[in-house]
Design an enzyme around this catalytic site. Structure first.
Site, short mmCIF file in Angstrom:
data_model
loop_
_atom_site.label_atom_id
_atom_site.label_comp_id
_atom_site.label_asym_id
_atom_site.label_seq_id
_atom_site.Cartn_x
_atom_site.Cartn_y
_atom_site.Cartn_z
N ASN A 63 0.82 -1.20 0.00
CA ASN A 63 0.00 0.00 0.00
C ASN A 63 0.86 1.27 0.00
OD1 ASN A 63 -2.54 1.43 0.15
ND2 ASN A 63 -3.34 -0.36 1.23
N HIS A 93 24.07 1.48 12.00
CA HIS A 93 25.28 2.21 12.36
C HIS A 93 25.80 1.71 13.71
CE1 HIS A 93 24.78 5.08 9.07
NE2 HIS A 93 23.50 5.12 9.39
N ALA A 138 -0.19 -3.87 13.59
CA ALA A 138 0.05 -2.46 13.25
C ALA A 138 0.97 -1.79 14.25
CB ALA A 138 -1.30 -1.72 13.19
N LYS A 158 7.15 -8.92 19.67
CA LYS A 158 7.26 -10.22 20.34
C LYS A 158 6.13 -11.12 19.87
CE LYS A 158 9.42 -8.28 24.49
NZ LYS A 158 9.33 -8.12 25.97
N ARG A 161 1.07 -15.12 19.54
CA ARG A 161 0.63 -16.52 19.54
C ARG A 161 1.01 -17.18 18.22
NH1 ARG A 161 -4.44 -17.51 16.97
NH2 ARG A 161 -5.54 -15.59 16.35
#
Length: 233
Positions: A63, A93, A138, A158, A161
């Site tokens: 998108n 860096h 998101a 993280k 599930r």
């Protein structure tokens, strides 16, 4: 940079169709990036650093406002969807300020597997590999590799599930589904053949919805998400 700017300023003719517009955008994209697979689409505006280091598989959907700092190789595999305002960067860096005084950095490749979905505003950092079938929530920042078929979210991202592999489920249940279908389907193969020979191939015309809508020729070159859904004429 000129190719990127040109891609973002494509004029849309008043008589443009979905086919002509997709063809125009895809030709511009193919001149900008290293590889574009069949039916892949990147909605402008789209910003990249090199362009040639971006490889898109088939049926990739990206998108608007996608930013890709592709000093390293960026691979986005088949059928992956990327939401608006996502970012992929390959350049990092040093934490040592003396080393940062040098005008260079370390580029690491990024790979996003097949059938992934990145929600709006996701950031993927250098060196990350996201496995097949993953969903990234998101706003997440993906700093480490993600194993296949996981839902991840947060900053840093993280695992929320495990989503499971639907292909494995399909294989395990295939024999049961086949037997159930043969016993419950009220239409015999010969009866189906009669319907097809009479030209009744629409989904609504075959008993129990056993037919599928034939693709219009004008849709053949469109990405799958721009084609008419089954049953819509």
């Amino acid at each position: 940079m000129r190719l990127c700017e040109r891609n973002n300023k494509i004029a849309i003719p008043e008589d443009a169709t979905l086919n002509s517009l997709f063809k125009q955008l895809n030709e511009s994209l193919a001149a900008l990036v290293g590889h574009v697979g069949k039916h892949s689409f990147v909605r402008p505006p789209f910003y990249c650093f090199m362009g040639c280091n971006i490889w898109l598989g088939d049926d990739v959907s990206i998108n608007d406002n996608f930013q890709c700092r592709d000093l390293g190789l960026v691979t986005i595999k088949d059928r992956t969807m990327i939401g608006p305002c996502c970012r992929i960067t390959t350049l990092n860096h040093s934490l040592n300020y003396l080393e940062r005084r040098r005008p260079d950095g370390a580029a690491k490749p990024v790979e996003i597997g097949e059938d992934c979905w990145l929600g709006i505003g996701v950031t993927v950092l250098p060196g990350v590999t996201i496995g097949k079938g993953c969903v990234v929530a998101a706003g997440a920042v993906v700093a480490k590799d993600v194993a296949p078929f996981n839902l991840v979210g947060g900053v840093p991202a993280k695992v929320i599930r495990y989503l499971g592999n639907p292909e494995e489920v399909d294989e395990q249940d295939q024999s049961q589904q086949d037997s159930a279908k043969s016993s419950e389907d009220g239409v015999e193969e010969g009866e189906k053949r009669d319907y097809i020979l009479e030209g009744k191939t629409g989904e609504s015309e075959l008993p129990n919805g056993s037919g599928t809508r034939e693709m219009d020729e004008s849709e053949a070159d469109l990405p799958r998400w721009l084609r008419k859904p089954h049953g819509v004429e």
